[in-house]
Design an enzyme around this catalytic site. Structure first.
Site, PDB file in Angstrom:
ATOM      1  N   GLU A  68       0.821  -1.095  -0.133  1.00 30.89           N
ATOM      2  CA  GLU A  68       0.058   0.160  -0.016  1.00 30.89           C
ATOM      3  C   GLU A  68       0.811   1.301   0.018  1.00 30.89           C
ATOM      4  O   GLU A  68       2.160   1.152   0.065  1.00 30.89           O
ATOM      5  CB  GLU A  68      -0.955   0.110   1.244  1.00 30.89           C
ATOM      6  CG  GLU A  68      -2.251  -0.652   1.051  1.00 30.89           C
ATOM      7  CD  GLU A  68      -3.203   0.383   0.412  1.00 30.89           C
ATOM      8  OE1 GLU A  68      -2.874   1.192  -0.263  1.00 30.89           O
ATOM      9  OE2 GLU A  68      -4.556  -0.115   0.474  1.00 30.89           O
ATOM     10  N   ASN A 208     -11.673   5.502   2.370  1.00 30.02           N
ATOM     11  CA  ASN A 208     -10.790   5.048   2.083  1.00 30.02           C
ATOM     12  C   ASN A 208      -9.514   5.889   1.125  1.00 30.02           C
ATOM     13  O   ASN A 208      -8.759   6.555   1.832  1.00 30.02           O
ATOM     14  CB  ASN A 208     -10.915   3.677   1.077  1.00 30.02           C
ATOM     15  CG  ASN A 208      -9.473   2.627   0.995  1.00 30.02           C
ATOM     16  OD1 ASN A 208      -8.477   3.203   0.987  1.00 30.02           O
ATOM     17  ND2 ASN A 208      -9.893   1.562   1.090  1.00 30.02           N
ATOM     18  N   ASP A 257     -10.630   1.499  -3.577  1.00 29.23           N
ATOM     19  CA  ASP A 257      -9.482   1.796  -2.546  1.00 29.23           C
ATOM     20  C   ASP A 257      -9.046   3.143  -2.703  1.00 29.23           C
ATOM     21  O   ASP A 257      -9.480   3.982  -2.812  1.00 29.23           O
ATOM     22  CB  ASP A 257      -8.708   0.504  -2.678  1.00 29.23           C
ATOM     23  CG  ASP A 257      -7.541   0.007  -1.514  1.00 29.23           C
ATOM     24  OD1 ASP A 257      -7.560   1.059  -0.757  1.00 29.23           O
ATOM     25  OD2 ASP A 257      -7.642  -1.126  -0.997  1.00 29.23           O
TER      26      ASP A 257
END
Length: 346
Positions: A68, A208, A257
């Site tokens: 991430e 998110n 996301d």
């Protein structure tokens, strides 16, 4: 009473058929085709978009690591996280991988760089109510708590504005419990005193991704559990302009996301569970998509985040194959425009 035989005769007469033909007719059957097979078929409304497939660029691990938060620093190094183990990596331009921060309990999901060079990290902590935002020196030392674990947030992603303040998403809630949101921390938060988080867009279901338009006047947010893209026009850092919020796009399937923007105002959204990036224009209208290799057969579906290298239109997309056997990979594609001006680079 109308018998079944009479009913069939009436239907057959209406259709110009003999009752015996009606009894013999086969029921229509659904059939799979190439557009709907696989675990993540592209929704019909998005199948005609301009579509490219990213190329493999760097294999981070043979294991399925939840990668991430990628950012580039001033030296051109690519910095990113591994959520569940807590590690933070550095990948140099000649593709030498090292660990800046070893395993820890931060559960880091997002990274942003301050203009002073410090790395700001959004950490999900215990994934319940004890996340934090911390900053650290580029070598992983001198960790300072900006938003403490006692504040009750689950910070997932963050972005600096041109004043040196930052927005972060609170990854709390579910599809029916909108307890997350987006908050702003004013410039000067350096960990010496607890920072105040001001709500900007509350009542979201697992907020998110977060990003800003090139001029800093539009805030973009993805709502993971309800599949929504929010476009927020700002009067100032913490004030929404009159009638300034819209939901320009509703996503299909799992799940929006992280997001990034480019100099043309386009918005790139990582579709977690679909192995692709959906591209929308400055008004939130879909215009293109980037697919990851193997997605049709269920590989590389955990597309979490991406980054555009400053000064270029080179995008690097992060994913992992979880238990599928293909590990964790960074993919590369050329996008519409360069990365917007980065406050950390100034």
């Amino acid at each position: 009473m109308i018998t079944r035989a009479i009913t069939l005769a009436l239907i057959a007469c209406a259709w110009g058929m003999a009752p015996s033909d009606l009894r013999a007719a086969e029921a229509p059957a659904l059939q799979y085709n190439d557009s709907i097979t696989g675990p993540a078929p592209i929704p019909p409304a998005e199948q005609s978009l301009q579509t490219i497939t990213a190329a493999p660029w760097f294999k981070v691990s043979d294991k399925g690591l939840q990668l991430e938060g990628p950012v580039f620093d001033r030296q051109g190094d690519l910095i990113f996280t591994e959520v569940f183990g807590g590690q933070i990596f550095r990948l140099t331009p000649d593709r030498q991988l090292s660990v800046i921060l070893g395993e820890n309990k931060l559960s880091p999901a997002g990274i942003a760089l301050h203009k002073n060079g410090r790395i700001y990290i959004a950490g999900l902590g215990d994934f319940k109510d004890a996340g934090s935002v911390v900053s650290m020196a580029p070598d992983g030392s001198d960790i300072r708590e900006i938003i403490p674990t006692t504040a009750g947030f689950l910070p997932d992603d963050l972005v600096f504005d041109d004043q040196g303040g930052f927005y972060f998403t609170d990854f709390k809630g579910s599809s029916t419990t909108p307890t997350g949101g987006v908050y702003y921390v004013a410039p000067g938060a350096d960990g010496t005193t607890p920072a105040q988080a001001v709500p900007v867009l509350p009542n979201l279901s697992v907020a998110n991704g977060v990003g800003l338009s090139p001029d800093g006047k539009t805030l973009w947010v993805t709502e993971f559990s309800r599949g929504l893209l929010h476009r927020v026009q700002l009067a100032d850092a913490t004030t929404i302009a009159p009638f300034g919020t819209t939901i320009p796009y509703r996503f299909n399937g799992p799940a929006p996301d992280s997001l990034r923007t480019d100099m043309d105002g386009n918005v790139y959204v990582a579709m977690y569970g679909q192995g692709r990036i959906l591209v929308l224009n400055e008004n939130g209208m879909p215009i293109a998509q980037i697919l990851l290799p193997g997605r049709e057969t269920g590989h590389n579906l955990r597309s979490t985040s991406m980054v555009i290298k400053p000064g270029t239109n080179d995008m690097y997309i992060f994913t992992n194959d979880w238990t599928g056997g293909e590990g964790s990979t960074i993919f590369h594609a050329k996008v519409f425009a360069e990365a917007p001006a980065d406050f950390s680079q100034q």
